[in-house]
Design an enzyme around this catalytic site. Structure first.
Site, short mmCIF file in Angstrom:
data_model
loop_
_atom_site.label_atom_id
_atom_site.label_comp_id
_atom_site.label_asym_id
_atom_site.label_seq_id
_atom_site.Cartn_x
_atom_site.Cartn_y
_atom_site.Cartn_z
N GLN A 108 -4.48 -1.62 10.05
CA GLN A 108 -4.45 -2.80 9.11
C GLN A 108 -5.12 -3.92 10.07
O GLN A 108 -4.75 -3.99 11.37
CB GLN A 108 -3.01 -3.10 8.91
CG GLN A 108 -2.83 -4.44 7.90
CD GLN A 108 -3.27 -4.21 6.58
OE1 GLN A 108 -3.52 -3.37 5.85
NE2 GLN A 108 -3.81 -5.45 6.19
N LYS A 121 0.89 -1.15 0.03
CA LYS A 121 0.05 -0.02 -0.13
C LYS A 121 1.15 1.32 0.01
O LYS A 121 0.61 2.09 -0.72
CB LYS A 121 -1.06 -0.01 1.16
CG LYS A 121 -2.03 -0.97 1.05
CD LYS A 121 -2.85 -1.32 2.51
CE LYS A 121 -3.69 -2.26 2.20
NZ LYS A 121 -4.50 -2.72 3.71
N ASP A 135 -11.10 2.83 4.59
CA ASP A 135 -11.42 1.53 4.42
C ASP A 135 -12.79 1.44 4.61
O ASP A 135 -13.57 0.33 4.25
CB ASP A 135 -10.86 0.59 5.66
CG ASP A 135 -9.49 -0.09 5.32
OD1 ASP A 135 -9.30 -0.49 4.48
OD2 ASP A 135 -8.59 -0.17 6.31
N1 GUN Z 1 -6.56 -6.71 6.02
C1 GUN Z 1 -6.88 -7.41 5.02
N2 GUN Z 1 -7.59 -6.71 4.13
C2 GUN Z 1 -7.58 -5.47 4.63
C3 GUN Z 1 -8.15 -4.07 4.22
O1 GUN Z 1 -8.74 -4.03 3.01
N3 GUN Z 1 -8.00 -3.13 4.96
C4 GUN Z 1 -7.42 -3.28 6.19
N4 GUN Z 1 -7.44 -2.30 7.17
N5 GUN Z 1 -6.89 -4.38 6.59
C5 GUN Z 1 -7.08 -5.56 5.80
#
Ligand code: GUN
Length: 289
Positions: free
Chosen positions: A96, A52, A119
């Site tokens: 995350q 990311k 998110d």
């Molecule tokens: N863990 C797995 N996929 C995601 C996501 O799209 N966002 C976040 N914050 N954690 C994740």
């Protein structure tokens, strides 16, 4: 013949457009900024976060990196989120997942300012999504919808089966698919006769996290398959929930792993961050700040 739903190519195209938007914002004195919180040392999460940040950097989005130990307690984490909420230079906040078991994930999601919730996991944003008034949408489901739209796949009246009911993928997809007038079935670990259900579907979205679980017997030959699984097989290779090579050639469309939903998820995260920065800019303009 199977048409590949090429998330990697679409992501590349969208990222070029996003880069232009970032340049424009910077010219207007706004530096889009995403804060990323990573707790503990889960290796998969570390890889996701690294990817990311890499894409953000490529697009000119600033990232603020907050790494906390596995032993951090809930209130320390909430305090950090509160501090980031108050920082006007930060447009998006991402925590995350998964968090360590000792931490109440929902409590942390609720601490994020809904207007910075890149998110889309805050209950306020989830509620709006289910009321078909959502503008902030979780990134993986949003990426799936964008990929289907790119290939002009009409969802109205289609039988969509979502396999998996996670908060990150399955749940928000229910709302998005219903909002698109699909007929939605959700299957999960307690579902009986899964094969019969998926075989009857026009579109199947697999999000169960089991390496190469689905073979051709689960699908009809006109089906559109979106594989959301990100698993490692015994050789350590990244594979989806679908046996890609066995299914390719036997269904109408396949979004494969790798190269399908993954790049779209990251792109939607960047898009959402930029959108928040643009909204901040227009608010400042209104107030003449
Ligand atoms: N863990 C797995 N996929 C995601 C996501 O799209 N966002 C976040 N914050 N954690 C994740």
């Amino acid at each position: 013949m199977t048409t590949k739903l090429d998330g990697k190519a679409l992501a590349r195209k969208l990222q070029e457009e996003l880069k232009v938007k970032v340049t424009q914002l910077k010219q207007d004195g706004i530096q889009p900024c995403l804060a990323v919180i990573l707790v503990g040392n889960d290796s998969a999460s570390q890889v996701y976060v690294r990817n990311k940040k890499k894409v953000a950097q490529k697009l000119g989005i600033k990232t603020i990196d907050k790494q906390l130990p596995q032993t951090v307690n809930e209130s320390e984490l909430v305090d950090l989120v509160t501090e980031l909420n108050q920082d006007e230079n930060i447009h998006g906040i991402l925590v995350q997942l998964p968090l360590p078991e000792s931490i109440d994930e929902d409590l942390v999601m609720r601490a994020i300012d809904p207007a910075k919730d890149v998110d889309g996991f805050h209950p306020f944003n989830i509620g709006k999504l289910f009321m078909n008034k959502g503008q902030i949408v979780p990134c993986t489901p949003k990426g799936i919808m964008r990929l289907l739209a790119e290939y002009q796949i009409n969802l109205d009246g289609k039988k969509v089966v979502i396999v998996g009911r996670s908060k990150i993928v399955g749940m928000p997809l229910i709302a998005l698919m219903l909002n698109a007038n699909a007929t939605v079935t959700v299957a999960h670990s307690h579902t009986k006769n899964l094969k019969e259900i998926t075989r009857d579907a026009d579109i199947v979205i697999t999000a169960i996290g089991q390496a190469e679980f689905f073979d051709m017997q689960y699908f009809n030959s006109d089906a559109i398959i979106i594989d959301v699984g990100t698993n490692r097989n015994e050789a350590g290779k990244l594979v989806g929930d679908v046996k890609r090579d066995a299914v390719m050639g036997h269904v109408a469309y396949l979004s494969p792993v790798p190269g399908g939903v993954g790049p779209m998820t990251i792109t939607m995260l960047m898009e959402q961050t930029i959108q928040f920065a643009e909204e901040r800019e227009s608010k400042c303009n209104e107030k003449n700040i």
